[in-house]
Design a protein around this motif. Structure first.
Motif, short mmCIF file in Angstrom:
data_model
loop_
_atom_site.label_atom_id
_atom_site.label_comp_id
_atom_site.label_asym_id
_atom_site.label_seq_id
_atom_site.Cartn_x
_atom_site.Cartn_y
_atom_site.Cartn_z
N GLN A 43 0.84 -1.21 0.00
CA GLN A 43 0.00 0.00 0.00
C GLN A 43 0.87 1.26 0.00
N ARG A 44 1.86 1.27 0.88
CA ARG A 44 2.71 2.45 1.01
C ARG A 44 3.65 2.59 -0.18
N GLY A 45 4.11 1.44 -0.71
CA GLY A 45 5.01 1.46 -1.86
C GLY A 45 4.33 2.00 -3.11
N VAL A 46 3.09 1.58 -3.36
CA VAL A 46 2.35 2.07 -4.52
C VAL A 46 2.04 3.56 -4.35
N HIS A 47 1.69 3.95 -3.14
CA HIS A 47 1.43 5.37 -2.84
C HIS A 47 2.67 6.21 -3.16
N LEU A 48 3.83 5.78 -2.69
CA LEU A 48 5.06 6.52 -2.95
C LEU A 48 5.44 6.47 -4.42
N LEU A 49 5.15 5.35 -5.09
CA LEU A 49 5.44 5.21 -6.52
C LEU A 49 4.71 6.29 -7.31
N PHE A 50 3.41 6.43 -7.09
CA PHE A 50 2.66 7.48 -7.79
C PHE A 50 3.21 8.86 -7.44
N GLY A 51 3.57 9.06 -6.18
CA GLY A 51 4.11 10.35 -5.77
C GLY A 51 5.40 10.68 -6.49
N VAL A 52 6.30 9.70 -6.61
CA VAL A 52 7.58 9.91 -7.30
C VAL A 52 7.34 10.26 -8.76
N LEU A 53 6.43 9.54 -9.41
CA LEU A 53 6.14 9.83 -10.82
C LEU A 53 5.64 11.26 -10.99
N LEU A 54 4.72 11.67 -10.14
CA LEU A 54 4.16 13.02 -10.28
C LEU A 54 5.17 14.11 -9.94
N VAL A 55 5.99 13.87 -8.92
CA VAL A 55 6.97 14.90 -8.53
C VAL A 55 7.92 15.19 -9.67
N PHE A 56 8.48 14.15 -10.29
CA PHE A 56 9.48 14.39 -11.34
C PHE A 56 8.85 14.82 -12.67
N LEU A 57 7.53 14.66 -12.81
CA LEU A 57 6.84 15.23 -13.96
C LEU A 57 6.51 16.70 -13.74
N LEU A 58 6.18 17.04 -12.50
CA LEU A 58 5.68 18.38 -12.20
C LEU A 58 6.76 19.35 -11.72
N TYR A 59 7.86 18.85 -11.18
CA TYR A 59 8.90 19.70 -10.59
C TYR A 59 10.25 19.44 -11.27
N PRO A 60 10.48 20.05 -12.42
CA PRO A 60 11.75 19.80 -13.12
C PRO A 60 12.94 20.35 -12.35
N GLY A 61 14.08 19.69 -12.50
CA GLY A 61 15.30 20.14 -11.83
C GLY A 61 15.85 21.41 -12.43
N VAL A 62 15.73 21.55 -13.76
CA VAL A 62 16.20 22.74 -14.47
C VAL A 62 15.02 23.28 -15.27
N LYS A 63 14.55 24.47 -14.94
CA LYS A 63 13.35 25.00 -15.58
C LYS A 63 13.63 25.76 -16.87
N LYS A 64 14.82 26.35 -16.97
CA LYS A 64 15.15 27.09 -18.19
C LYS A 64 16.66 27.19 -18.31
N GLY A 65 17.11 27.69 -19.46
CA GLY A 65 18.54 27.84 -19.66
C GLY A 65 19.11 26.75 -20.57
N PRO A 66 20.42 26.81 -20.81
CA PRO A 66 21.05 25.86 -21.76
C PRO A 66 21.05 24.41 -21.27
N PHE A 67 20.89 24.21 -19.96
CA PHE A 67 20.93 22.85 -19.44
C PHE A 67 19.55 22.24 -19.21
N LYS A 68 18.52 22.88 -19.79
CA LYS A 68 17.16 22.40 -19.57
C LYS A 68 16.98 20.97 -20.10
N ALA A 69 17.50 20.70 -21.29
CA ALA A 69 17.35 19.36 -21.88
C ALA A 69 18.08 18.32 -21.04
N LEU A 70 19.28 18.68 -20.57
CA LEU A 70 20.04 17.76 -19.71
C LEU A 70 19.28 17.53 -18.39
N GLY A 71 18.65 18.59 -17.89
CA GLY A 71 17.86 18.46 -16.66
C GLY A 71 16.70 17.51 -16.84
#
Length: 635
Positions: A43-71
C-alpha cells in the motif's frame, strides 16, 4: 513540464501523462479505501510510486537555460530509477518475506536508489530543509561511531541501513507514510472535491451573511471562513491565499491596519489545523501514532480550538472598538436566507463525514463515502454539478495536493528509522531530561522550541511527526499523558507557520495585505497568544483536553474562555475603554489565572478582572463628571 502541461485544451503530451497518473493514483486509493487496504509495504510502496512519478513530472530540476534538456534527462532517470525500485519492493515483497528479509544485492541497490530519489523528491516539493534533515540523519547512522560522547553510537553499516529502511516498516515505509497512504490522501481528495463543488465559496458567503454587518465584520468573516475551510485544507499557507484574497481587502476597506488584516487571516488559517473534525488530517495521524480512536483526538482538540478562535474573535472585536470601526453595509452583503437556500445543501458532506466516523466507520471508508456524498450533493443543482471533465480536473488537483504531505511523510519515515535503529530517541530523551534537570516546565520549553524550529520550513504534519518522535518520549518519561504530549507538539508545529523568522502563513498574509512581513508575523503571534499558552496549561491540567469529571471539564472550559477575554483585552489595550499599561498587565495576569484550571486560581483571576472593570467604570464616571463640571466654566 512544471505545470504538467496545464489544464484544458492546451494540454500537451506530458500534461496528459500527469492527468492519467493522478487519476490512476486516485483510483488506487479509492479502490483500497472501499475494498480493503493492501499489505503495508505494498500500500505504502504504490502510494510513494505514484508520488515519485508526479513529482518528477511536475517539478523539473532545471526549468530554463542551456541545461534544460540535460535536466529533463536527469528527471527521467530519477523517475525511472525510483519507480523501478518501488515496483521491485511491491512485486517482490512476498519473496523477500519468505527468505526472512535477508537482503541480496538487488534489495540493496534498489533500496539505495529509492532512498536517494525520495530525498530529492522531497527537496523539489518542499525545499531543502527536510531533505537536509533526512540526509544528516543518514550520515549520523553511517558515521555516528566517529562522534564522541553520549551523542555517538556503535555505527551502522550501509547494508544494515538500507535493509532497515527499505525492507521493513520501521523506516521509509513506517507510520507517517502509512498515514499518508491510508487516509490523509483521501481527505486531501475530499477537500479538493469540496472546493470544486463550490463549498469554499459558500463558506465565505455564509460567513459574510452571518457576521459581515457586525462591528469589524470582515475580520470576523475571515476567522469563521478560515476556520471552516482550514480544518479540511490542512495547509495554512494555501488557506491564507484562497480565503485571504477575499477577506484581507475587505478588512482594509473598513479601516483595519494592513498589518492587522494580514495577521488575522494568517492566525485564522493556521487555527483551522487545530479545529476538529479533520484538523488538516492531523487528527488521523495522531490517532494512528497513539493507537487511540479518532474521536478521542477530536474530543481532546475541541476545547483548546474553541478557546483559540474565541480569543481571536474577541481581539478582532476589541480592535474594532478601539478604532471605532463598523461592519459592511447590509446592502453589500448576501442575505443569510438566500445563501442557505442557494448553497446550504453543500454543507451536507461535512456532517455526513463526522456521522460516519461517530458510527465507527474507518477513516478510509468514511473518506470514500464522503467523496461520493460530495458528488451526489453537488449534482442537485446545475451551478455546482460536476461534469466528467471537472471531476477529472478535481482528481488531478487532489493528487497534486497530496505531494507535500506524501514526500514529507516519506522523509520523516527515513528519520524515524535512523532514530530507532541508532537508539537516538532514547539518548535524546535522557539528554533533554538531564539538561532540564528533571523539571517538566524546562523540558516543555525545550520541546516547544524544537517544534517551532523544525516547523519553520516544513509542513505541519512533518514538523509534528519529527518532533514527536524525539520530544514525545521526553514528556511521557516526565509523566505527561501521551495524548497531551502529542497535542502539545502538534500545537507548536502549527504555530511555526506564524512564528518569525520563517512564518510562511504570516508572510503570505503580508503579501496580500501589502504589509511588512516581519511586523505581520509578530502581530500574528500577539493575536495567537492563547495558543502559545494553552498547551502548557493542558499538560499540567488535562481537563482542557477532556480528561477528568464532566463538571471539572465544563468549569475549566468556561473559566478559560473568560480568561481568554481577559488575555485578549490585555493584549489589545481595550476593555470597557482604553487601558493603561498597569491595567493591561493586570488583565494578562487575570487571563493566565483563569485559563489555568483550579478553584483558587479562578477566584484570583476573576477578582482581578472584576477590579479592573470596576476601576474602569469609576474612572469613566469621574471623567464624565469632570467634563460636565468644567463645561460651564469654559464660557
Amino acid at each position: 513540464m512544471a505545470d504538467g502541461g496545464g489544464q484544458g485544451k492546451g494540454k500537451g503530451f506530458l500534461g496528459w501523462v500527469v492527468t492519467l497518473t493522478a487519476v490512476a493514483m486516485c483510483g488506487f486509493h479509492l479502490y483500497t479505501a472501499q475494498f480493503g487496504l493492501r499489505p503495508a509495504v505494498i500500500q505504502r510502496g504504490v502510494h510513494l510510486l505514484f508520488g515519485v512519478l508526479l513529482v518528477f513530472l511536475l517539478y523539473p530540476g532545471v526549468k530554463k537555460g542551456p541545461f534544460k534538456a540535460l535536466g529533463r534527462i536527469l528527471d527521467m532517470l530519477l523517475m525511472v530509477g525510483g519507480a523501478a525500485g518501488l515496483l521491485y519492493i511491491v512485486s517482490q515483497y512476498r519473496n523477500i518475506a519468505m527468505r526472512g528479509g535477508a537482503p541480496n544485492m538487488a534489495d540493496l541497490v534498489f533500496g539505495s536508489i529509492v532512498i536517494l530519489v525520495t530525498l530529492e523528491a522531497t527537496r523539489r516539493v518542499l525545499g531543502p530543509a527536510l531533505s537536509i534533515i533526512g540526509a544528516v540523519s543518514l550520515a549520523y547512522a553511517l558515521f555516528g561511531n566517529h562522534i564522541p560522547g553520549e551523542w555517538g553510537h556503535r555505527g551502522v553499516f550501509l547494508d544494515e541501513l538500507v535493509e532497515y529502511q527499505f525492507l521493513t516498516t520501521e523506516g521509509l515505509f513506517s507510520v507517517p507514510l502509512g498515514a499518508s497512504a491510508n487516509f490523509i490522501f483521501l481527505f486531501i481528495l475530499f477537500g479538493a472535491f469540496l472546493v470544486s463543488s463550490g463549498t469554499g465559496d459558500f463558506f465565505i458567503k455564509f460567513a459574510n451573511s452571518l457576521a459581515g454587518h457586525l462591528r469589524g465584520g470582515p475580520a470576523k468573516v475571515a476567522v469563521l471562513s478560515s476556520a471552516a475551510f482550514g480544518t479540511i485544507s490542512g495547509s495554512a499557507v494555501a488557506n491564507v491565499v484562497s480565503t485571504g484574497s477575499f477577506t484581507i481587502p475587505l478588512m482594509k476597506k473598513i479601516g483595519y491596519r494592513p498589518v492587522f488584516a494580514g495577521a488575522v487571516e494568517s492566525v485564522a488559517s493556521t487555527g483551522g489545523q487545530i479545529m476538529p473534525p479533520v484538523m488538516g488530517a492531523g487528527a488521523f495521524i495522531m490517532a494512528d501514532m497513539l493507537g487511540i480512536s479518532y474521536l478521542r483526538v477530536c474530543m481532546a482538540a475541541a476545547i483548546p480550538a474553541v478557546l483559540y478562535f474565541f480569543a481571536l474573535l474577541y481581539m478582532v472585536h476589541m480592535e474594532a472598538l478601539r478604532q471605532g470601526l463598523r461592519g459592511l453595509p447590509r446592502a453589500e452583503l448576501p442575505r443569510l436566507g438566500r445563501v442557505l437556500k442557494e448553497g446550504g445543501y453543500l454543507l451536507l458532506p461535512a456532517p455526513f463525514l463526522v456521522i460516519l466516523l461517530v458510527l465507527g466507520y474507518s477513516p478510509m471508508k468514511a473518506g470514500f463515502w464522503s467523496i461520493a456524498a460530495v458528488l451526489l450533493v453537488s449534482s442537485l443543482k446545475k451551478a455546482s454539478r460536476m461534469s466528467p471533465r471537472r471531476i477529472l480536473e478535481t482528481l488531478e488537483r487532489g493528487a497534486r495536493g497530496s505531494l507535500e504531505v506524501l514526500t514529507a511523510c516519506a522523509t520523516a519515515g527515513i528519520v524515524i528509522g535512523v532514530v530507532t535503529q541508532t537508539g537516538l530517541g532514547l539518548k535524546f530523551s535522557s539528554l533533554v531530561i538531564q539538561a532540564a534537570g528533571g523539571q517538566l516546565l524546562l523540558a516543555l520549553i525545550f520541546v516547544m522550541v524544537t517544534s517551532l524550529i523544525l516547523g519553520m520550513g516544513l509542513t505541519t504534519s512533518a514538523a509534528y511527526i519529527l518532533t514527536v518522535i524525539l520530544g514525545g518520549p521526553v514528556l511521557t518519561k516526565l509523566g505527561v499523558d501521551p495524548l497531551a504530549a502529542h497535542m502539545f507538539v502538534f500545537y507548536y508545529a502549527c504555530l511555526s507557520t506564524i512564528t518569525p523568522p520563517v512564518a510562511l502563513a504570516a508572510f503570505a498574509g503580508a503579501g496580500i495585505a501589502g504589509s511588512p512581513p516581519f511586523r505581520t508575523g509578530f502581530e500574528a503571534m500577539r493575536l495567537a497568544l492563547v495558543a502559545y499558552v494553552v498547551p502548557f496549561i493542558f499538560v499540567f491540567h488535562p481537563a482542557l483536553i477532556w480528561k477528568g469529571e464532566l463538571v471539572t471539564i465544563l468549569q475549566a472550559g468556561v473559566t478559560a474562555m473568560i480568561g481568554c477575554a481577559a488575555l485578549g483585552s490585555g493584549m489589545m489595550g481595550y476593555l470597557a475603554g482604553r487601558l493603561h499599561l498597569l491595567m493591561r498587565g493586570a488583565l494578562l495576569a487575570a487571563g493566565l489565572l483563569l485559563i489555568k484550571p483550579g478553584a483558587e486560581t479562578d477566584l484570583w483571576g476573576a477578582a482581578i478582572l472584576l477590579a479592573v472593570l470596576v476601576l474602569q467604570q469609576v474612572r469613566a464616571r469621574m471623567a464624565r463628571k469632570t467634563q460636565e463640571a468644567g463645561a460651564p466654566g469654559t464660557r
